[in-house]
Scaffold this motif. Sequence first.
Motif, PDB file in Angstrom:
ATOM      1  N   SER A 137     -32.505  41.361  -0.612  1.00  0.00           N
ATOM      2  CA  SER A 137     -31.803  42.643  -0.465  1.00  0.00           C
ATOM      3  C   SER A 137     -32.076  43.562  -1.656  1.00  0.00           C
ATOM      4  CB  SER A 137     -30.297  42.400  -0.321  1.00  0.00           C
ATOM      5  OG  SER A 137     -30.023  41.579   0.792  1.00  0.00           O
ATOM      6  N   LEU A 138     -33.338  43.682  -1.990  1.00  0.00           N
ATOM      7  CA  LEU A 138     -33.707  44.454  -3.174  1.00  0.00           C
ATOM      8  C   LEU A 138     -33.373  45.924  -3.012  1.00  0.00           C
ATOM      9  CD1 LEU A 138     -36.982  42.589  -4.004  1.00  0.00           C
ATOM     10  CD2 LEU A 138     -35.120  42.970  -5.616  1.00  0.00           C
ATOM     11  N   LYS A 139     -32.983  46.527  -4.132  1.00  0.00           N
ATOM     12  CA  LYS A 139     -32.608  47.937  -4.166  1.00  0.00           C
ATOM     13  C   LYS A 139     -33.527  48.685  -5.129  1.00  0.00           C
ATOM     14  CE  LYS A 139     -27.735  46.613  -3.690  1.00  0.00           C
ATOM     15  NZ  LYS A 139     -26.374  46.707  -4.292  1.00  0.00           N
ATOM     16  N   PRO A 140     -33.652  49.984  -4.966  1.00  0.00           N
ATOM     17  CA  PRO A 140     -34.484  50.742  -5.920  1.00  0.00           C
ATOM     18  C   PRO A 140     -34.060  50.536  -7.364  1.00  0.00           C
ATOM     19  CG  PRO A 140     -34.016  52.079  -3.992  1.00  0.00           C
ATOM     20  CD  PRO A 140     -33.209  50.826  -3.841  1.00  0.00           C
ATOM     21  N   GLU A 141     -32.776  50.339  -7.599  1.00  0.00           N
ATOM     22  CA  GLU A 141     -32.299  50.148  -8.964  1.00  0.00           C
ATOM     23  C   GLU A 141     -32.675  48.785  -9.544  1.00  0.00           C
ATOM     24  OE1 GLU A 141     -30.491  51.132  -6.313  1.00  0.00           O
ATOM     25  OE2 GLU A 141     -28.448  50.295  -6.377  1.00  0.00           O
ATOM     26  N   ASP A 142     -33.262  47.916  -8.736  1.00  0.00           N
ATOM     27  CA  ASP A 142     -33.792  46.651  -9.246  1.00  0.00           C
ATOM     28  C   ASP A 142     -35.184  46.817  -9.849  1.00  0.00           C
ATOM     29  OD1 ASP A 142     -32.335  45.084  -6.386  1.00  0.00           O
ATOM     30  OD2 ASP A 142     -31.562  45.016  -8.443  1.00  0.00           O
ATOM     31  N   THR A 143     -35.761  47.995  -9.694  1.00  0.00           N
ATOM     32  CA  THR A 143     -37.079  48.260 -10.259  1.00  0.00           C
ATOM     33  C   THR A 143     -37.055  48.098 -11.770  1.00  0.00           C
ATOM     34  OG1 THR A 143     -37.711  49.767  -8.475  1.00  0.00           O
ATOM     35  CG2 THR A 143     -38.848  50.026 -10.586  1.00  0.00           C
ATOM     36  N   ALA A 144     -37.922  47.239 -12.275  1.00  0.00           N
ATOM     37  CA  ALA A 144     -37.942  46.942 -13.706  1.00  0.00           C
ATOM     38  C   ALA A 144     -39.086  45.971 -13.989  1.00  0.00           C
ATOM     39  CB  ALA A 144     -36.626  46.318 -14.151  1.00  0.00           C
ATOM     40  N   VAL A 145     -39.350  45.793 -15.269  1.00  0.00           N
ATOM     41  CA  VAL A 145     -40.207  44.684 -15.695  1.00  0.00           C
ATOM     42  C   VAL A 145     -39.292  43.487 -15.935  1.00  0.00           C
ATOM     43  CG1 VAL A 145     -41.827  43.840 -17.412  1.00  0.00           C
ATOM     44  CG2 VAL A 145     -41.880  46.249 -16.723  1.00  0.00           C
ATOM     45  N   TYR A 146     -39.612  42.388 -15.321  1.00  0.00           N
ATOM     46  CA  TYR A 146     -38.806  41.177 -15.425  1.00  0.00           C
ATOM     47  C   TYR A 146     -39.482  40.197 -16.393  1.00  0.00           C
ATOM     48  CZ  TYR A 146     -35.828  42.675 -11.601  1.00  0.00           C
ATOM     49  OH  TYR A 146     -34.920  43.365 -10.819  1.00  0.00           O
ATOM     50  N   TRP A 199     -40.402  34.037 -25.020  1.00  0.00           N
ATOM     51  CA  TRP A 199     -40.503  34.996 -23.920  1.00  0.00           C
ATOM     52  C   TRP A 199     -41.831  34.855 -23.204  1.00  0.00           C
ATOM     53  CZ3 TRP A 199     -36.389  37.878 -22.568  1.00  0.00           C
ATOM     54  CH2 TRP A 199     -35.362  38.052 -23.502  1.00  0.00           C
ATOM     55  N   GLY A 200     -41.794  35.029 -21.900  1.00  0.00           N
ATOM     56  CA  GLY A 200     -43.012  35.159 -21.142  1.00  0.00           C
ATOM     57  C   GLY A 200     -43.434  36.619 -21.087  1.00  0.00           C
ATOM     58  N   GLN A 201     -44.620  36.856 -20.563  1.00  0.00           N
ATOM     59  CA  GLN A 201     -45.027  38.244 -20.384  1.00  0.00           C
ATOM     60  C   GLN A 201     -44.252  38.806 -19.206  1.00  0.00           C
ATOM     61  OE1 GLN A 201     -46.369  36.007 -18.591  1.00  0.00           O
ATOM     62  NE2 GLN A 201     -47.272  36.912 -16.780  1.00  0.00           N
ATOM     63  N   GLY A 202     -44.100  40.061 -19.124  1.00  0.00           N
ATOM     64  CA  GLY A 202     -43.330  40.662 -18.053  1.00  0.00           C
ATOM     65  C   GLY A 202     -44.096  40.720 -16.743  1.00  0.00           C
ATOM     66  N   THR A 203     -43.337  40.794 -15.668  1.00  0.00           N
ATOM     67  CA  THR A 203     -43.922  41.023 -14.353  1.00  0.00           C
ATOM     68  C   THR A 203     -43.169  42.184 -13.715  1.00  0.00           C
ATOM     69  OG1 THR A 203     -44.581  39.993 -12.254  1.00  0.00           O
ATOM     70  CG2 THR A 203     -42.483  39.264 -13.184  1.00  0.00           C
ATOM     71  N   LEU A 204     -43.915  43.155 -13.219  1.00  0.00           N
ATOM     72  CA  LEU A 204     -43.318  44.393 -12.731  1.00  0.00           C
ATOM     73  C   LEU A 204     -42.857  44.238 -11.288  1.00  0.00           C
ATOM     74  CD1 LEU A 204     -42.672  47.416 -13.070  1.00  0.00           C
ATOM     75  CD2 LEU A 204     -45.037  47.888 -12.351  1.00  0.00           C
ATOM     76  N   VAL A 205     -41.614  44.621 -11.062  1.00  0.00           N
ATOM     77  CA  VAL A 205     -41.042  44.671  -9.716  1.00  0.00           C
ATOM     78  C   VAL A 205     -40.726  46.128  -9.405  1.00  0.00           C
ATOM     79  CG1 VAL A 205     -39.085  44.032  -8.262  1.00  0.00           C
ATOM     80  CG2 VAL A 205     -40.094  42.350  -9.827  1.00  0.00           C
ATOM     81  N   THR A 206     -41.298  46.631  -8.333  1.00  0.00           N
ATOM     82  CA  THR A 206     -41.057  48.008  -7.912  1.00  0.00           C
ATOM     83  C   THR A 206     -40.477  47.994  -6.514  1.00  0.00           C
ATOM     84  OG1 THR A 206     -42.931  48.791  -9.249  1.00  0.00           O
ATOM     85  CG2 THR A 206     -42.069  50.282  -7.565  1.00  0.00           C
ATOM     86  N   VAL A 207     -39.301  48.575  -6.383  1.00  0.00           N
ATOM     87  CA  VAL A 207     -38.633  48.647  -5.081  1.00  0.00           C
ATOM     88  C   VAL A 207     -38.634  50.104  -4.646  1.00  0.00           C
ATOM     89  CG1 VAL A 207     -36.587  48.083  -3.736  1.00  0.00           C
ATOM     90  CG2 VAL A 207     -37.181  46.707  -5.751  1.00  0.00           C
ATOM     91  N   SER A 208     -39.415  50.392  -3.644  1.00  0.00           N
ATOM     92  CA  SER A 208     -39.590  51.782  -3.229  1.00  0.00           C
ATOM     93  C   SER A 208     -40.105  51.828  -1.803  1.00  0.00           C
ATOM     94  CB  SER A 208     -40.574  52.492  -4.161  1.00  0.00           C
ATOM     95  OG  SER A 208     -40.840  53.795  -3.710  1.00  0.00           O
ATOM     96  N   SER A 209     -39.696  52.882  -1.111  1.00  0.00           N
ATOM     97  CA  SER A 209     -40.205  53.088   0.243  1.00  0.00           C
ATOM     98  C   SER A 209     -41.414  54.013   0.225  1.00  0.00           C
ATOM     99  CB  SER A 209     -39.114  53.653   1.140  1.00  0.00           C
ATOM    100  OG  SER A 209     -38.582  54.848   0.582  1.00  0.00           O
ATOM    101  N   GLN A 216     -45.401  31.597 -18.361  1.00  0.00           N
ATOM    102  CA  GLN A 216     -46.244  32.463 -17.539  1.00  0.00           C
ATOM    103  C   GLN A 216     -45.433  32.923 -16.339  1.00  0.00           C
ATOM    104  OE1 GLN A 216     -49.586  33.362 -18.119  1.00  0.00           O
ATOM    105  NE2 GLN A 216     -49.315  34.754 -16.390  1.00  0.00           N
ATOM    106  N   ALA A 217     -45.122  34.217 -16.315  1.00  0.00           N
ATOM    107  CA  ALA A 217     -44.352  34.784 -15.211  1.00  0.00           C
ATOM    108  C   ALA A 217     -45.293  35.354 -14.160  1.00  0.00           C
ATOM    109  CB  ALA A 217     -43.423  35.869 -15.726  1.00  0.00           C
ATOM    110  N   SER A 218     -44.861  35.260 -12.911  1.00  0.00           N
ATOM    111  CA  SER A 218     -45.655  35.811 -11.810  1.00  0.00           C
ATOM    112  C   SER A 218     -44.737  36.138 -10.644  1.00  0.00           C
ATOM    113  CB  SER A 218     -46.734  34.807 -11.376  1.00  0.00           C
ATOM    114  OG  SER A 218     -46.140  33.608 -10.908  1.00  0.00           O
ATOM    115  N   GLY A 219     -45.279  36.852  -9.668  1.00  0.00           N
ATOM    116  CA  GLY A 219     -44.538  37.107  -8.447  1.00  0.00           C
ATOM    117  C   GLY A 219     -44.061  38.532  -8.250  1.00  0.00           C
ATOM    118  N   GLY A 220     -44.247  39.380  -9.243  1.00  0.00           N
ATOM    119  CA  GLY A 220     -43.822  40.756  -9.092  1.00  0.00           C
ATOM    120  C   GLY A 220     -44.696  41.520  -8.116  1.00  0.00           C
ATOM    121  N   GLY A 221     -44.265  42.727  -7.782  1.00  0.00           N
ATOM    122  CA  GLY A 221     -45.035  43.547  -6.872  1.00  0.00           C
ATOM    123  C   GLY A 221     -44.220  44.690  -6.339  1.00  0.00           C
TER     124      GLY A 221
END
Length: 113
Positions: free
Chosen positions: A83-92, A103-113, A4-9
């Motif tokens: 030090s997250l960058k926009p290019e780190d945006t992905a489903v992890y 595999w766990g389910q993905g968690t979405l990480v969005t890096v954006s201003s 169980q993955a968590s923590g994205g945002g």
Amino acid sequence: VQLQASGGGLVQPGGSLRLSCAASVSIFSINTMGWYRQAPGKQRELVAAITKSGSINYADSVKGRFTISRDNAKNTVYLQMNSLKPEDTAVYYCYARTAVVVWGQGTLVTVSS
């Protein structure tokens, strides 16, 4: 084994997030656990992996910014992302390499201003 993955945002560039991957069983004997990510339109890529002996491998793109760790008492693997960058945006996706790869389910990480 279930993961169980968590923590994205959503986070601004330069910010931090911590992803967690909780297993349904003891991870003590699981040789390798880690994280992949998949950005839109791109192939899934390895981000970081950690073995039960503590050996760690990082993708070049995250070295010095991301830290993987495992807590066997909590049956959880973490990915601290700084030090997250926009290019780190992905489903992890977290994974565990046992007799098969789980595999766990993905968690979405969005890096954006």
